[in-house]
Design an enzyme around this catalytic site. Structure first.
Site, PDB file in Angstrom:
ATOM      1  N   HIS A 182      -2.853   3.094  -4.654  1.00 16.93           N
ATOM      2  CA  HIS A 182      -2.237   2.597  -3.412  1.00 16.93           C
ATOM      3  C   HIS A 182      -0.825   2.084  -3.673  1.00 16.93           C
ATOM      4  CE1 HIS A 182      -5.634   3.143  -0.704  1.00 16.93           C
ATOM      5  NE2 HIS A 182      -6.441   2.654  -1.642  1.00 16.93           N
ATOM      6  N   GLU A 217      -9.971   2.606  -5.119  1.00 18.91           N
ATOM      7  CA  GLU A 217      -9.523   3.953  -4.776  1.00 18.91           C
ATOM      8  C   GLU A 217      -8.321   4.405  -5.617  1.00 18.91           C
ATOM      9  OE1 GLU A 217     -10.880   4.156  -0.135  1.00 18.91           O
ATOM     10  OE2 GLU A 217      -8.964   3.185  -0.519  1.00 18.91           O
ATOM     11  N   ASP A 249       0.864  -1.190   0.000  1.00 20.97           N
ATOM     12  CA  ASP A 249       0.000   0.000   0.000  1.00 20.97           C
ATOM     13  C   ASP A 249       0.895   1.234   0.000  1.00 20.97           C
ATOM     14  OD1 ASP A 249      -2.372   1.705   0.367  1.00 20.97           O
ATOM     15  OD2 ASP A 249      -3.352  -0.171   0.905  1.00 20.97           O
TER      16      ASP A 249
HETATM   17  C1  ACM Z   1     -10.949  -0.687   0.635  1.00 25.10           C
HETATM   18  O1  ACM Z   1     -11.435  -0.678   1.777  1.00 25.10           O
HETATM   19  N1  ACM Z   1     -10.324   0.383   0.160  1.00 25.10           N
HETATM   20  C2  ACM Z   1     -11.042  -1.847  -0.220  1.00 25.10           C
END
Ligand code: ACM
Ligand code: ZN
Length: 541
Positions: free
Chosen positions: A266, A330, A196
């Site tokens: 991410h 995201e 991440d």
């Molecule tokens: C997530 O909670 N961004 C998958």
């Protein structure tokens, strides 16, 4: 002084009978609740005692037997011996009946023996978990198992728990305990979030800077993105040897590890290591704060696709799982909108905005498809978060529904397999009570145990065909606000217990009866030394 045992026996008889060791009564009111328990009150109970033998004839059952002997030892203080020949009586026989489904099992208890018959070695393992959880906590005592027959089979094939080891790093030993916690709750998939913005946590031999640079951040934001930082260097990653050992540890417990490489967003930690993979070229730092970074992989740069191939080839070389998670959540498009290379790629691919999605959404689908195809070339399947439906993706990709249940519903209706993990019911970083000071993610409403327990993964109006696409249920533990493993246990226990009922049991819901059974499971948590949220064992408002 060594006293001859007949004399000891004689002395003991003065107090009671020599053979009368203390015994505790087992109860099959365990979590998850077995589908069927038929007690035989006419038959005497089976007494598990230090002379009881565990019979295991093949290597898979011998692994089961060793784990069961450890469980018994930690609860009773004695370790039953494992043998390959069946004695006349006083034994627990671990066996299989391939006619049953793999995770199903039956347990036949008579005064002489206990026979645990799994559809495969995993089914036998779940039967052994039931026998373990039937013991009412730690006691230096024999165990009386009531005679009868238990027949059990899980509702869902995929029974998962996710753990974020990027935002905070947890040692290999802690990850193993996490896996033990899954095994105790009959779960069979460990979704390991390894990368991440705040840390890349797995060694990649072909891309050494990922671990060397991407696993370390200069400090961590204090609290909820306050703008203040602790300035304490933070880092950690798993070597491939450690990962392989953890895969074996999980596999012994019938748990498949699904690694997640979250892409194309991410990725700031990877960009810190290889800045040329970002749209602006950086410089980037391993992120010190929480949230969603605008800096993502540049989808217009051919080197990014080479990078992804290298990562996925190493990942599939290490992890034997059929499924590999490739994230897709995201991913802001602000950099792509301004990046000449990304825009040129959009043009070259002929991508255009339409009423469902933007050209940039479709560019993300292009990246995801590249990764999914690479996995397919190795005989693997991709899982992605529900955002990946937005730019379109083919139905071989499994959808993990986290922004509520709609993603999973849409996916199943379109013919994808889906795993339900809606944040409102199954995010275990959320607080566990309304109390002031309860730890947990600041942005979420508390997620109390009864809400987890009450979740129904299959929508009422689903056809049988759509329902068959919901392959499982998973709880997610994101760790921005979980700095150490004791805290991770506090957040997940006892919510794992409620999750395991959703995953396994088909019985009508009864929260009060569940709480009674939970008090028995708590004794196993205590015996294992697990940390948990004590308030959650009682009904909360
Ligand atoms: C997530 O909670 N961004 C998958
Ligand atoms: Zn770009």
């Amino acid at each position: 002084m060594k006293i001859p045992s007949p004399l000891l026996c004689f002395a003991a008889i003065a107090l009671s009978s020599c053979s009368e060791r203390p015994a505790v009564e087992a109860s099959y009111d365990v979590i998850p609740l077995p589908q069927k328990v038929a007690l035989d009150s006419a038959e005497k109970a089976f007494k598990l005692n230090p002379r009881t033998r565990i019979v295991a004839t093949d290597s898979a059952q011998q692994i089961n037997a060793r784990l069961f002997a450890e469980y018994i030892s930690s609860l009773t203080g004695f370790t039953p011996k494992i043998v390959s020949n069946t004695p006349a009586s006083d034994y627990i026989h671990l066996t299989t009946d391939p006619a049953e489904s793999a995770d199903a099992y039956t347990i036949n208890v008579t005064a002489d023996s206990v026979v645990v018959r799994g559809g495969s070695a995993s089914g036998t393992f779940y039967g052994l978990q039931t026998l373990r959880k039937a013991i009412p906590g730690k006691a230096e005592a024999d165990v009386l198992y009531p005679a009868g027959k238990i027949s059990d089979v899980p509702r869902f094939a995929y029974r998962g728990a996710h753990f974020d080891t990027s935002r905070h790093f947890f040692s290999p030993d802690s990850v193993k305990i996490f896996i033990d916690m899954l095994a105790l709750h009959n779960m069979n998939r460990f979704h390991w979030h390894l990368t991440d913005d705040q840390g890349w946590r797995i060694e990649m031999k072909s891309l050494p800077e990922l671990a060397k640079i991407g696993s370390k951040r200069a400090g961590t934001v204090i609290g909820n993105n306050t703008g203040e930082y602790d300035n304490i260097p933070y880092g950690g990653y798993y070597t491939q040897d450690e990962v392989k050992e953890i895969i074996k540890y999980a596999s012994d417990r019938h748990i498949t590890i699904i690694p997640e490489i979250d892409l194309p967003g991410h990725m700031q930690a990877a960009l810190a290591a290889y800045p040329e993979l970002g749209c602006t070229g950086g410089p980037y730092e391993v992120w010190q704060r929480w949230g969603v970074s605008d800096d993502v992989l540049c989808a217009g740069n051919d080197s990014v696709y080479v990078f992804l191939d290298k990562v996925l080839d190493e990942i599939t070389g290490i992890f034997p799982s059929e499924y590999i998670h490739i994230g897709g959540d995201e991913c802001p498009k602000v950099r792509w909108k301004e990046c000449a290379r990304c825009q040129a790629k959009i043009k070259a691919l002929g991508l255009r905005d339409d009423k469902h999605s933007t050209a940039e959404d479709k560019l993300q689908s292009h990246v995801m498809k590249h990764a999914a195809d690479r996995l397919a070339s190795k005989g693997r399947k991709a899982i992605g978060w529900d955002e990946i439906l937005e730019g379109g993706c083919d139905t071989t990709t499994v959808i993990m529904s986290w922004r509520g249940v709609q993603g999973g519903i849409k996916a199943a209706q379109a013919g994808h397999d889906a795993i339900m993990t809606p944040a409102t019911y199954l995010y275990f970083d959320y607080k566990q009570s309304h109390d002031e000071g309860e730890p947990g993610a600041f942005y979420a409403a508390p997620l109390l145990l009864d809400k987890v327990y009450g979740y129904e993964p299959i929508p009422e109006d689903f056809t049988d065909e759509q329902a068959a696409h919901i392959i499982g249920v998973q709880g997610n533990t994101w760790c921005e606000y979980i700095p150490n493993f004791r805290h991770a246990q506090y957040m997940t226990l006892p919510r794992f217990a409620a999750l395991s009922e959703l995953q396994w049991s088909s019985a009508p819901k009864d929260f009060d009866a569940f709480l009674v059974r939970l008090s028995q499971l708590r004794k196993i948590y205590d015996a294992e030394g697990y940390n948990y949220n004590a308030k959650a064992f009682e009904r909360q408002e």
